[in-house]
Scaffold this motif. Structure first.
Motif, PDB file in Angstrom:
ATOM      1  N   ASN A 155       0.833  -1.197   0.000  1.00  0.00           N
ATOM      2  CA  ASN A 155       0.000   0.000   0.000  1.00  0.00           C
ATOM      3  C   ASN A 155       0.871   1.251   0.000  1.00  0.00           C
ATOM      4  OD1 ASN A 155      -1.741  -2.082   1.907  1.00  0.00           O
ATOM      5  ND2 ASN A 155      -2.967  -0.944   0.445  1.00  0.00           N
ATOM      6  N   ILE A 156       0.285   2.348  -0.415  1.00  0.00           N
ATOM      7  CA  ILE A 156       0.965   3.640  -0.370  1.00  0.00           C
ATOM      8  C   ILE A 156       0.471   4.364   0.888  1.00  0.00           C
ATOM      9  CG2 ILE A 156       1.247   5.875  -1.479  1.00  0.00           C
ATOM     10  CD1 ILE A 156       0.760   4.456  -4.151  1.00  0.00           C
ATOM     11  N   CYS A 157       1.380   4.725   1.762  1.00  0.00           N
ATOM     12  CA  CYS A 157       1.035   5.418   2.996  1.00  0.00           C
ATOM     13  C   CYS A 157       1.696   6.792   3.002  1.00  0.00           C
ATOM     14  CB  CYS A 157       1.514   4.643   4.221  1.00  0.00           C
ATOM     15  SG  CYS A 157       0.816   2.995   4.360  1.00  0.00           S
ATOM     16  N   TYR A 163      -3.815  17.345  26.652  1.00  0.00           N
ATOM     17  CA  TYR A 163      -3.375  18.288  25.635  1.00  0.00           C
ATOM     18  C   TYR A 163      -4.338  18.215  24.454  1.00  0.00           C
ATOM     19  CZ  TYR A 163       1.016  18.320  28.176  1.00  0.00           C
ATOM     20  OH  TYR A 163       1.961  18.448  29.147  1.00  0.00           O
ATOM     21  N   ASN A 164      -4.647  19.350  23.874  1.00  0.00           N
ATOM     22  CA  ASN A 164      -5.477  19.415  22.676  1.00  0.00           C
ATOM     23  C   ASN A 164      -4.552  19.575  21.482  1.00  0.00           C
ATOM     24  OD1 ASN A 164      -7.976  19.300  24.079  1.00  0.00           O
ATOM     25  ND2 ASN A 164      -7.646  21.422  24.687  1.00  0.00           N
ATOM     26  N   ALA A 165      -4.101  18.448  20.973  1.00  0.00           N
ATOM     27  CA  ALA A 165      -3.199  18.444  19.824  1.00  0.00           C
ATOM     28  C   ALA A 165      -4.026  18.350  18.551  1.00  0.00           C
ATOM     29  CB  ALA A 165      -2.244  17.253  19.924  1.00  0.00           C
ATOM     30  N   GLY A 166      -3.451  18.769  17.441  1.00  0.00           N
ATOM     31  CA  GLY A 166      -4.153  18.674  16.165  1.00  0.00           C
ATOM     32  C   GLY A 166      -4.405  17.226  15.781  1.00  0.00           C
ATOM     33  N   ASP A 167      -5.386  17.005  14.942  1.00  0.00           N
ATOM     34  CA  ASP A 167      -5.738  15.665  14.485  1.00  0.00           C
ATOM     35  C   ASP A 167      -4.639  15.156  13.552  1.00  0.00           C
ATOM     36  OD1 ASP A 167      -7.164  13.357  14.013  1.00  0.00           O
ATOM     37  OD2 ASP A 167      -8.452  14.262  12.498  1.00  0.00           O
ATOM     38  N   TYR A 168      -3.989  14.058  13.921  1.00  0.00           N
ATOM     39  CA  TYR A 168      -2.918  13.485  13.109  1.00  0.00           C
ATOM     40  C   TYR A 168      -3.473  12.316  12.322  1.00  0.00           C
ATOM     41  CZ  TYR A 168       1.504  11.279  11.886  1.00  0.00           C
ATOM     42  OH  TYR A 168       2.546  10.716  11.205  1.00  0.00           O
ATOM     43  N   ARG A 169      -3.327  12.348  10.995  1.00  0.00           N
ATOM     44  CA  ARG A 169      -3.915  11.324  10.141  1.00  0.00           C
ATOM     45  C   ARG A 169      -2.898  10.843   9.112  1.00  0.00           C
ATOM     46  NH1 ARG A 169      -8.585  13.327   6.553  1.00  0.00           N
ATOM     47  NH2 ARG A 169      -6.970  13.557   5.007  1.00  0.00           N
ATOM     48  N   VAL A 170      -2.890   9.530   8.885  1.00  0.00           N
ATOM     49  CA  VAL A 170      -2.081   8.916   7.838  1.00  0.00           C
ATOM     50  C   VAL A 170      -3.056   8.297   6.839  1.00  0.00           C
ATOM     51  CG1 VAL A 170      -0.386   7.140   7.288  1.00  0.00           C
ATOM     52  CG2 VAL A 170      -0.164   8.458   9.396  1.00  0.00           C
ATOM     53  N   ASP A 171      -2.957   8.696   5.567  1.00  0.00           N
ATOM     54  CA  ASP A 171      -3.828   8.135   4.535  1.00  0.00           C
ATOM     55  C   ASP A 171      -3.138   6.940   3.886  1.00  0.00           C
ATOM     56  OD1 ASP A 171      -5.928   9.995   4.804  1.00  0.00           O
ATOM     57  OD2 ASP A 171      -4.751  11.470   3.694  1.00  0.00           O
ATOM     58  N   VAL A 172      -3.909   5.868   3.678  1.00  0.00           N
ATOM     59  CA  VAL A 172      -3.401   4.627   3.083  1.00  0.00           C
ATOM     60  C   VAL A 172      -4.111   4.437   1.751  1.00  0.00           C
ATOM     61  CG1 VAL A 172      -3.066   2.155   3.381  1.00  0.00           C
ATOM     62  CG2 VAL A 172      -3.064   3.655   5.383  1.00  0.00           C
ATOM     63  N   GLY A 173      -3.325   4.357   0.677  1.00  0.00           N
ATOM     64  CA  GLY A 173      -3.883   4.161  -0.658  1.00  0.00           C
ATOM     65  C   GLY A 173      -3.618   2.765  -1.183  1.00  0.00           C
ATOM     66  N   ILE A 228     -10.751  -2.548   0.417  1.00  0.00           N
ATOM     67  CA  ILE A 228     -12.149  -2.971   0.328  1.00  0.00           C
ATOM     68  C   ILE A 228     -13.116  -1.944   0.934  1.00  0.00           C
ATOM     69  CG2 ILE A 228     -11.643  -5.428   0.167  1.00  0.00           C
ATOM     70  CD1 ILE A 228     -12.198  -5.695   3.143  1.00  0.00           C
ATOM     71  N   THR A 229     -12.614  -0.793   1.289  1.00  0.00           N
ATOM     72  CA  THR A 229     -13.488   0.282   1.774  1.00  0.00           C
ATOM     73  C   THR A 229     -14.152   0.951   0.575  1.00  0.00           C
ATOM     74  OG1 THR A 229     -11.715   1.911   1.685  1.00  0.00           O
ATOM     75  CG2 THR A 229     -11.963   0.675   3.748  1.00  0.00           C
ATOM     76  N   PRO A 230     -15.278   1.624   0.759  1.00  0.00           N
ATOM     77  CA  PRO A 230     -15.952   2.283  -0.369  1.00  0.00           C
ATOM     78  C   PRO A 230     -15.070   3.288  -1.111  1.00  0.00           C
ATOM     79  CG  PRO A 230     -17.403   2.204   1.535  1.00  0.00           C
ATOM     80  CD  PRO A 230     -16.051   1.715   1.992  1.00  0.00           C
ATOM     81  N   SER A 231     -14.158   3.941  -0.408  1.00  0.00           N
ATOM     82  CA  SER A 231     -13.312   4.942  -1.075  1.00  0.00           C
ATOM     83  C   SER A 231     -12.073   4.325  -1.715  1.00  0.00           C
ATOM     84  CB  SER A 231     -12.882   6.004  -0.060  1.00  0.00           C
ATOM     85  OG  SER A 231     -12.053   5.411   0.936  1.00  0.00           O
ATOM     86  N   GLY A 232     -11.825   3.034  -1.479  1.00  0.00           N
ATOM     87  CA  GLY A 232     -10.646   2.390  -2.033  1.00  0.00           C
ATOM     88  C   GLY A 232      -9.375   2.674  -1.252  1.00  0.00           C
ATOM     89  N   GLY A 233      -9.506   3.250  -0.096  1.00  0.00           N
ATOM     90  CA  GLY A 233      -8.363   3.550   0.763  1.00  0.00           C
ATOM     91  C   GLY A 233      -8.842   3.668   2.198  1.00  0.00           C
ATOM     92  N   ALA A 234      -7.954   3.995   3.086  1.00  0.00           N
ATOM     93  CA  ALA A 234      -8.312   4.113   4.497  1.00  0.00           C
ATOM     94  C   ALA A 234      -7.475   5.211   5.133  1.00  0.00           C
ATOM     95  CB  ALA A 234      -8.088   2.794   5.222  1.00  0.00           C
ATOM     96  N   SER A 235      -7.905   5.643   6.299  1.00  0.00           N
ATOM     97  CA  SER A 235      -7.157   6.624   7.070  1.00  0.00           C
ATOM     98  C   SER A 235      -6.939   6.087   8.471  1.00  0.00           C
ATOM     99  CB  SER A 235      -7.923   7.951   7.165  1.00  0.00           C
ATOM    100  OG  SER A 235      -8.004   8.555   5.899  1.00  0.00           O
TER     101      SER A 235
END
Length: 112
Positions: A24-26, A63-73, A85-92
């Protein structure tokens, strides 16, 4: 002597992501940010000599830190790959926007 404490907190938060998943591409995002928050706790201190005291303290910090997200393609992964297999074809992958710590400390104080 029992006591309570509380106040504002500040921290430098380092976010990083690494994987051995070669199919996968992360998005491997490394990000540092300042986070603000609050703390509350309490403790007890006992005088054991004229100028010496010992104690224990508990502290909860949020602590109120910003939302950290890694997208997986998709990358080269087959269509049956769990990230595809998710509807968008990727995940976070999300850490969330709250970062909590708890600490218990033993203390000693010497008064001059």
């Amino acid at each position: 002597m029992p006591y309570v404490t509380g106040g504002l907190s500040s921290a430098k938060v380092s976010n990083s992501f690494a994987t051995s998943n070669g199919a996968n591409i992360c998005t491997e995002v490394n990000r540092k940010e300042d986070a603000w928050g609050w703390n509350v706790g309490g403790g007890v201190e006992v005088k054991v000599a004229k100028k010496l005291s010992i104690g224990a303290r508990y502290l909860y910090t949020r602590y109120n830190a910003g939302d950290y997200r890694v997208d997986v393609g998709a990358g080269t992964a087959p269509a049956t790959n769990p990230f595809r297999i998710t509807p968008s074809g990727g995940a976070s992958i999300n850490r969330g926007d709250k970062f909590d710590t708890q600490s218990v400390m033993a203390t000693s104080s010497f008064r001059f």
